[in-house]
Write a protein that holds these residues in place. Structure first.
Motif, PDB file in Angstrom:
ATOM      1  N   LEU A   1       0.813  -1.220   0.000  1.00 16.79           N
ATOM      2  CA  LEU A   1       0.000   0.000   0.000  1.00 16.79           C
ATOM      3  C   LEU A   1       0.848   1.273   0.000  1.00 16.79           C
ATOM      4  N   ALA A   2       2.143   1.131  -0.119  1.00 20.31           N
ATOM      5  CA  ALA A   2       3.035   2.292  -0.012  1.00 20.31           C
ATOM      6  C   ALA A   2       2.694   3.369  -1.043  1.00 20.31           C
ATOM      7  N   GLN A   3       2.457   2.973  -2.278  1.00 23.18           N
ATOM      8  CA  GLN A   3       2.164   3.953  -3.323  1.00 23.18           C
ATOM      9  C   GLN A   3       0.796   4.591  -3.123  1.00 23.18           C
ATOM     10  N   LYS A   4      -0.203   3.794  -2.770  1.00 30.65           N
ATOM     11  CA  LYS A   4      -1.549   4.330  -2.596  1.00 30.65           C
ATOM     12  C   LYS A   4      -1.644   5.251  -1.390  1.00 30.65           C
TER      13      LYS A   4
ATOM     14  N   ILE B   1      -1.500   3.518  10.307  1.00 27.99           N
ATOM     15  CA  ILE B   1      -1.905   2.988   9.002  1.00 27.99           C
ATOM     16  C   ILE B   1      -3.430   3.009   8.875  1.00 27.99           C
ATOM     17  N   ALA B   2      -4.147   2.682   9.950  1.00 26.03           N
ATOM     18  CA  ALA B   2      -5.608   2.740   9.915  1.00 26.03           C
ATOM     19  C   ALA B   2      -6.091   4.165   9.687  1.00 26.03           C
ATOM     20  N   ASP B   3      -5.411   5.160  10.279  1.00 29.26           N
ATOM     21  CA  ASP B   3      -5.786   6.564  10.059  1.00 29.26           C
ATOM     22  C   ASP B   3      -5.596   6.952   8.603  1.00 29.26           C
ATOM     23  N   LEU B   4      -4.473   6.520   8.023  1.00 27.33           N
ATOM     24  CA  LEU B   4      -4.225   6.834   6.609  1.00 27.33           C
ATOM     25  C   LEU B   4      -5.252   6.162   5.699  1.00 27.33           C
ATOM     26  N   MET B   5      -5.604   4.935   5.993  1.00 28.70           N
ATOM     27  CA  MET B   5      -6.585   4.218   5.175  1.00 28.70           C
ATOM     28  C   MET B   5      -7.963   4.873   5.276  1.00 28.70           C
TER      29      MET B   5
ATOM     30  N   GLY C   1       9.953   5.284   2.707  1.00 24.56           N
ATOM     31  CA  GLY C   1      10.618   4.169   3.368  1.00 24.56           C
ATOM     32  C   GLY C   1      10.647   4.326   4.875  1.00 24.56           C
ATOM     33  N   LYS C   2      10.885   5.542   5.349  1.00 23.15           N
ATOM     34  CA  LYS C   2      10.925   5.778   6.786  1.00 23.15           C
ATOM     35  C   LYS C   2       9.543   5.612   7.408  1.00 23.15           C
ATOM     36  N   MET C   3       8.503   6.055   6.674  1.00 23.18           N
ATOM     37  CA  MET C   3       7.137   5.907   7.189  1.00 23.18           C
ATOM     38  C   MET C   3       6.771   4.431   7.303  1.00 23.18           C
ATOM     39  N   GLN C   4       7.223   3.622   6.337  1.00 24.51           N
ATOM     40  CA  GLN C   4       6.951   2.186   6.412  1.00 24.51           C
ATOM     41  C   GLN C   4       7.601   1.564   7.641  1.00 24.51           C
TER      42      GLN C   4
ATOM     43  N   LEU D   1     -11.564  -1.080   4.044  1.00 25.19           N
ATOM     44  CA  LEU D   1     -11.908  -2.459   4.382  1.00 25.19           C
ATOM     45  C   LEU D   1     -11.799  -3.379   3.162  1.00 25.19           C
ATOM     46  N   ASP D   2     -12.219  -2.904   1.990  1.00 22.92           N
ATOM     47  CA  ASP D   2     -12.104  -3.721   0.774  1.00 22.92           C
ATOM     48  C   ASP D   2     -10.641  -4.012   0.440  1.00 22.92           C
ATOM     49  N   GLU D   3      -9.768  -3.016   0.637  1.00 15.62           N
ATOM     50  CA  GLU D   3      -8.336  -3.235   0.398  1.00 15.62           C
ATOM     51  C   GLU D   3      -7.790  -4.299   1.348  1.00 15.62           C
ATOM     52  N   MET D   4      -8.242  -4.244   2.585  1.00 14.08           N
ATOM     53  CA  MET D   4      -7.792  -5.209   3.580  1.00 14.08           C
ATOM     54  C   MET D   4      -8.239  -6.617   3.210  1.00 14.08           C
ATOM     55  N   ILE D   5      -9.475  -6.756   2.742  1.00 12.22           N
ATOM     56  CA  ILE D   5      -9.992  -8.063   2.336  1.00 12.22           C
ATOM     57  C   ILE D   5      -9.211  -8.605   1.139  1.00 12.22           C
ATOM     58  N   ALA D   6      -8.951  -7.730   0.162  1.00 10.80           N
ATOM     59  CA  ALA D   6      -8.222  -8.154  -1.037  1.00 10.80           C
ATOM     60  C   ALA D   6      -6.816  -8.635  -0.677  1.00 10.80           C
ATOM     61  N   PHE D   7      -6.173  -7.968   0.274  1.00  5.62           N
ATOM     62  CA  PHE D   7      -4.833  -8.373   0.698  1.00  5.62           C
ATOM     63  C   PHE D   7      -4.867  -9.747   1.378  1.00  5.62           C
TER      64      PHE D   7
END
Length: 395
Positions: free
Chosen positions: A29-32, A48-52, A37-40, A62-68
């Motif tokens: 999900l880095a690009q989206k 990460i939940a706040d960013l999503m 690199g430091k944030m990862q 939630l759909d991204e999480m399911i797909a992963f």
């Protein structure tokens, strides 16, 4: 409603990932999410939940999480849990909109001067009592669960040994129920055996849901219940919790499911370090594959296998129940084979010669008598052990 989606992503999704899977998710999900690199490296699950939530305002990602999760075999079960959370959130959102529409309509009707009473117009908003659906499958939870759950113990196995990389350890299986659902439990602290007695009401907290089981690792996760309110658990729910699934249902539900049940053995085959038992019911047949310490359990054709934590698998088109690290076979169901041994002419004559005429085994000191006595003593111990487990197996 967006908070409900975020709650599912964070508490049911991200919290259930191990560190490696979480790093993999951040990388994908880095690009989206515009992660450097430091944030990862620095961002934890909450960030990460706040960013999503910002990136995907409709469902908080939630759909991204399911797909992963569905693309990783080890996380497919988690994907199913997240799908259920999405359906639940969608349903709650739909019910809220329906409630608002009906409330507006209700107000319009009242303004029109219509009153609902007996013998008048039927109230279209009156709710019919819903018949409670009693589950036939154990409920599943995923990840760390902190909230206390009040349950009644329906049954528990004897403690047994299982192997780990650090050596052998002890555990036992249990089945517990609330008033509306039942759960399967793995208890890795055998000092809790007194807590898990049939009919006892206890509280579970700070446990982990994994692979369809609630996993208890310490005494702090189990406590006695001090209030006077009893759990009213229906006999149907108890019966469903103890029922043996049909073989056709096991095959239809697919691979990976863990199964408890009592099955009749029609055929036994030994192949190297494995034992294959063919089991049948009125819907079909399949194999039980046993490996490791469970191969020492004595079971023959015509006996019954009481299995705990066996996994459904498919091998060369043949459905199987395979033993795993936490699998267990209750030995009490060997009573039939023990009874056949008791009726053996050789053993019967041995017992007769040892107990007659003085019925005092110590009086026989010759070599033949000593050998027979040894055989008798081993049999008596085994038979007493099996007899005791047979009565416990009836529960």
């Amino acid at each position: 409603m967006m908070n409900e989606y975020k709650k599912a992503v964070l508490m049911k999704g991200l919290e259930a990932l191990n560190d490696y899977d979480f790093r993999m998710l951040k990388s994908l999900l880095a690009q989206k999410l515009n992660l450097t690199g430091k944030m990862q490296e620095d961002y934890d699950r909450i960030k990460i939940a706040d960013l999503m939530e910002k990136k995907y305002p409709r469902d908080s990602g939630l759909d991204e999480m399911i797909a992963f999760c569905k693309d990783l075999p080890s996380l497919r079960e988690l994907a199913g849990v997240l799908r259920k959370e999405r359906l639940r959130s969608n349903k709650e959102e739909s019910q809220l909109l329906t409630f608002l529409d009906l409330s507006l309509l209700h107000c319009l009707v009242l303004l029109d001067g219509c009153r609902y009473s007996e013998g008048c117009v039927t109230n279209p908003f009156a709710r019919r009592p819903r018949r409670r659906i009693i589950p036939t499958e154990p409920s599943r939870e995923v990840g760390y669960q902190r909230s206390p759950k009040k349950v009644m113990v329906l049954k528990a196995t004897e403690p047994f040994m299982y192997g780990t990389q650090d050596g052998e350890r002890m555990m036992f299986h249990a089945t517990v129920a609330t008033e509306t659902e039942f759960f399967r439990v793995k208890v890795f602290d055998i000092s809790l055996g007194d807590k898990f007695t049939r009919g006892k009401v206890i509280t579970l907290s700070d446990y982990i849901g994994r692979n369809g089981f609630l996993e208890i690792f310490g005494a702090s996760s189990v406590s006695d219940v001090n209030d006077d309110r009893k759990l009213r658990i229906s006999s149907t729910l108890v019966a469903n919790a103890k029922a043996t699934p049909k073989i056709i249902d096991l095959c239809c539900q697919g691979q990976g499911k863990f199964v408890n049940g009592r099955f009749l053995v029609h055929k036994k085959t030994v192949r190297g370090d494995f034992i294959f038992y063919e089991i049948q019911d009125d819907t079909g047949k399949m194999e039980v594959v046993v490996y490791g310490h469970l191969t020492r359990v004595s079971c023959e054709e015509g006996d019954k296998l009481q299995l705990f934590c066996f996994q459904v698998a498919l091998d060369l088109g043949k459905w199987q129940l395979r033993s795993g690290i936490h699998s267990y076979i209750k030995e009490g169901l060997r009573y039939l084979s023990s009874r056949r041994a008791l009726c053996s002419p050789h053993l019967s004559s041995t017992l007769h010669s040892q107990l007659a005429p003085d019925r005092n085994p110590r009086a026989h000191t010759d070599q033949t008598g000593a050998a027979a006595l040894s055989e008798m003593n081993h049999f008596q111990k085994d038979f007493l052990h099996l007899w005791t487990f047979t009565f416990s197996a009836r529960d």
